[in-house]
Scaffold this active site. Structure first.
Site, mmCIF file in Angstrom:
data_model
loop_
_atom_site.group_PDB
_atom_site.id
_atom_site.type_symbol
_atom_site.label_atom_id
_atom_site.label_comp_id
_atom_site.label_asym_id
_atom_site.label_seq_id
_atom_site.Cartn_x
_atom_site.Cartn_y
_atom_site.Cartn_z
ATOM 1 N N ASP A 77 52.294 -6.560 -20.653
ATOM 2 C CA ASP A 77 51.782 -7.866 -20.258
ATOM 3 C C ASP A 77 52.969 -8.761 -19.929
ATOM 4 O O ASP A 77 54.102 -8.491 -20.319
ATOM 5 C CB ASP A 77 50.946 -8.466 -21.386
ATOM 6 C CG ASP A 77 50.028 -9.571 -20.901
ATOM 7 O OD1 ASP A 77 50.046 -9.862 -19.689
ATOM 8 O OD2 ASP A 77 49.298 -10.143 -21.731
ATOM 9 N N ASP A 118 49.835 -14.396 -14.470
ATOM 10 C CA ASP A 118 48.660 -15.150 -14.054
ATOM 11 C C ASP A 118 48.433 -16.340 -14.978
ATOM 12 O O ASP A 118 49.072 -16.466 -16.031
ATOM 13 C CB ASP A 118 47.432 -14.237 -14.070
ATOM 14 C CG ASP A 118 47.192 -13.651 -15.466
ATOM 15 O OD1 ASP A 118 48.016 -12.816 -15.901
ATOM 16 O OD2 ASP A 118 46.210 -14.042 -16.115
ATOM 17 N N ALA A 149 41.066 -13.431 -19.678
ATOM 18 C CA ALA A 149 40.545 -14.638 -20.327
ATOM 19 C C ALA A 149 39.115 -14.476 -20.838
ATOM 20 O O ALA A 149 38.314 -15.412 -20.772
ATOM 21 C CB ALA A 149 40.645 -15.834 -19.383
ATOM 22 N N CYS A 179 32.338 6.132 -42.587
ATOM 23 C CA CYS A 179 32.318 7.240 -41.621
ATOM 24 C C CYS A 179 32.959 8.483 -42.235
ATOM 25 O O CYS A 179 33.153 8.559 -43.452
ATOM 26 C CB CYS A 179 33.019 6.842 -40.321
ATOM 27 S SG CYS A 179 34.813 6.862 -40.378
ATOM 28 N N CYS A 235 35.968 9.911 -41.074
ATOM 29 C CA CYS A 235 37.369 10.092 -40.691
ATOM 30 C C CYS A 235 38.194 10.483 -41.910
ATOM 31 O O CYS A 235 37.702 10.465 -43.049
ATOM 32 C CB CYS A 235 37.911 8.822 -40.043
ATOM 33 S SG CYS A 235 38.234 7.472 -41.209
ATOM 34 N N CYS A 275 38.200 7.789 -44.638
ATOM 35 C CA CYS A 275 36.924 7.589 -45.324
ATOM 36 C C CYS A 275 36.540 8.773 -46.210
ATOM 37 O O CYS A 275 35.801 8.604 -47.187
ATOM 38 C CB CYS A 275 35.820 7.309 -44.311
ATOM 39 S SG CYS A 275 35.959 5.681 -43.522
#
Length: 673
Positions: free
Chosen positions: A85, A120, A187, A270, A272, A275
């Site tokens: 960015d 921008d 934005a 979950c 994973c 978890c």
């Protein structure tokens, strides 16, 4: 050109973005890497591409020196594609930054960024229009300046315009004509943070509708998995966010249906590795830094799992079904989904005609899907009769089961009970006299497609759909309105009692003896109807004259092939009930349809390859019927409209015109015709 589309559903795409440090499969999530502070190896959890902030590096002398000496990939220890960015975020927070657009573009190129970003002006939501217009002009000026400043750097140019859809459209159209590789939509973070998802839909759709389909679109700051499916269905390909680490710092665990606070959990949410290894009490007892890292790992796991699920949904053709499931996780997401119905026409343009998955009705929002709009638009292609018999739905395929019932009245009591009595709708074009022996159009009425003439009931997705037997009120009203519009095309309408009850119809009726109705089911008429529905009015007669022979499957009894003597005209594909043309069928269709209908026009370089039956690539296409959809049967011709070959379009017409890489048409067969 750096982007190629592989699969499609709604406005969603699976694509390949080519960068100097490797290819990226989209949709893709780009975790935000803070230079000098990263503690989580995001690549381990599925990141193929990341994003970092070049302005932070530029302003820190130590980081700046290392980036210039060793490159940004070494600085953040990531060997894949990196997006940077420009400092626009800092500009939005602090109102000013100590760098020019030209300086930051040149700096991004010097440190070896794969995809840089112009500086921008991120105009916030709900500002006065005068400010939005003024800042938009600066954004466009800087976009042009960025192109002049770069040498070989791939560039982002951000769509701005605050919450004014027309300004977003203006910006998208302007930068879309410039030579950028990726188009972020900026934005929107304040809207996402405040659950203004409905407004996000307007912004994204105004932007996507005016951006070139040949480039990826990046929804900036959208990092929560609960919004990914909706954003992808609207045409977004890339996402970035630091949410995975920011949420972890606040002891919050992300899931596709929302966010859980660690303090409220008695079970992990979950499967994973975090978890399954730790219980909530284990995490709560840890030091802050250790706990934060583990929760961040969970958040990355869930986020990338959702991206993979979305990709599979695109391949299967049930992306909008997934969107409907996800948007029921929050009332404001449901607002966004309902707002999406205002863009059904645009979705239909890009939505493939035929898919691998059945249409599952998940609620009244399903009525807004492009498949339904497409069907209702194509009903007018079918030849018009004077009479129609409207029947309730039975077990699919409707045509097979209803034909058995109608030709055996009184023998099957349960089926007769379902049909009930029959009535004629009174005062409908009463001045027109109907011959009692005139054959009627027979049609099924069902949710969600409304009216389905029996001849086309096996065409996708009319037979490949499921809906609940207990109707919601919205679907009743929807189908009732379709019936009211459809019957205006007929001089006589005969309707089953069960339909009147099921959809609360309130016509002025008179008794009708169904035994007085002459019924006949004709396979030759069926194939002509399907061809009209698929290719346009009159195509059935052009393809299938009175001398055709129809061959059915011994196993299923369904129509498989249509011949003229020993010459094959077309094959009715069993999976979706559409016609795949033979050489003879393509020739007949080409003679019937006026240019440029159903045509893909290729240049002289591609002509010999087309005749040999090789696939057509987008870069060789010089003209196309703008109404062509993805997965449609098309004719391949040269500039003189000589028929070269025929096949299936991979993309829609807009994409084929704009793209310069990848397949446009999968040729079925070539050869001189």
């Amino acid at each position: 050109m750096n982007f190629e589309i592989k699969y499609k559903d709604a406005l969603g795409r699976i694509g390949v973005l080519k960068t100097p440090h490797g290819n990226v499969k989209t949709p893709a999530l780009m975790p935000v890497i803070h230079p000098g502070k990263q503690t989580v190896d995001v690549k381990k959890y599925g990141a193929d591409i990341v994003i970092t902030n070049s302005y932070i590096i530029y302003k820190n002398e130590e980081l700046k020196e290392k980036a210039l000496d060793e490159g940004i990939h070494s600085l953040i220890n990531f060997d894949g594609p990196i997006v940077t960015d420009s400092g626009s975020f800092q500009l939005s927070v602090y109102g000013d930054i100590d760098v020019t657009n030209k300086e930051i573009i040149e700096f991004q190129e010097k440190i070896g960024t794969d995809i840089g970003t112009s500086l921008d002006i991120p105009t916030p939501p709900y500002v006065k229009r005068e400010r939005a217009e003024k800042e938009l002009e600066i954004t466009l000026e800087r976009a042009k300046e960025a192109l002049d400043a770069r040498e070989n750097l791939m560039l982002n140019s951000v769509v701005q315009g605050s919450t004014f859809p027309d300004l977003r459209a203006k910006c998208a159209e302007a930068i879309g004509q410039m030579d950028f590789e990726v188009y972020p939509i900026g934005a929107v973070v304040p809207l996402l943070e405040n659950y203004k998802y409905k407004d996000v839909v307007d912004i994204v759709m105004a932007s996507v509708a005016n951006l070139p389909p040949s480039r990826p679109r990046h929804l900036m700051g959208a990092g929560h998995p609960m919004v990914f499916a909706l954003a992808v269905a609207m045409g977004c390909d890339l996402f970035d966010s630091a949410a995975y680490i920011l949420y972890a710092q606040d002891d919050r665990l992300m899931m596709p249906n929302g966010t859980y606070k660690l303090q409220d959990l008695s079970e992990m949410p979950c499967s994973c590795e975090v978890c399954t290894k730790y219980a909530p009490n284990d995490l709560r007892s840890m030091k802050k830094e250790q706990r934060m890292k583990l929760i961040a790992q969970h958040n990355l796991h869930v986020s990338f799992a959702e991206i993979r699920k979305i990709r599979q949904a695109i391949v299967d053709g049930n992306l909008l079904e997934l969107v409907e499931q996800r948007c029921r996780a929050h009332p404001y997401l449901l607002d966004a989904l309902r707002n999406l119905k205002n863009y059904t026409e645009l979705l239909e343009e890009y939505d493939p005609e035929y898919k691998n998955s059945a249409f599952f009705y998940t609620g009244s929002e399903s009525l807004n899907r492009p498949e339904i709009a497409r069907h209702l638009g194509r009903l007018s292609r079918i030849p018009q009769k004077n009479r129609v018999l409207l029947l309730p739905s039975f077990k699919k395929p409707y045509s097979k089961n209803i034909q058995n019932i109608l030709t055996n009245f009184g023998r099957d009591e349960p089926d007769m009970e379902k049909l009930g009595n029959f009535y004629r709708i009174k005062n409908l074009k009463a001045e027109n006299k109907i011959n009692a022996d005139e054959l009627p159009q027979v049609a099924v009425v069902d949710v969600p497609f409304g009216v389905i003439p029996l001849e086309i009931d096996e065409v996708y997705p009319l037979a490949q759909n499921e809906s609940p037997s207990l109707l919601d009120e919205d679907s009743k009203i929807f189908v009732k309105n379709i019936i009211n519009e459809y019957i205006n095309n007929f001089n006589e309408v005969i309707i089953s009692e069960s339909l009147i009850k099921r959809f609360d119809l309130d016509f002025d009726l008179e008794d009708f003896n169904i035994d007085d109705l002459t019924l006949e089911f004709n396979d030759k008429e069926k194939v002509r109807y399907i061809a009209d529905y698929q290719f346009g009015t009159g195509a059935g007669n052009a393809l299938f004259d009175t001398n055709i022979d129809i061959v059915k499957s011994r196993k299923t009894g369904k129509i498989r092939h249509v011949y003229d003597g020993e010459d094959l005209i077309a094959t009715l594909r069993a999976s979706d009930g559409i016609f795949v043309l033979s050489m003879l069928g393509a020739k007949r269709l080409h003679e019937f349809l006026e240019y440029p209908k159903s045509r893909v026009v290729v240049n002289s370089d591609a002509e010999p390859f087309a005749r040999e039956g090789k696939s057509i690539f987008a870069k060789f296409v010089i003209d196309i019927d703008i109404n062509i959809r993805a997965n449609e049967e098309v004719l391949i011709v040269n500039e003189n409209d000589d028929l070269l070959a025929f096949g299936k379009s991979i993309l829609n017409a807009h994409e084929i015109k704009d793209l310069k890489t990848g397949q446009a048409v999968k040729t079925r067969k070539g050869g001189k015709l």
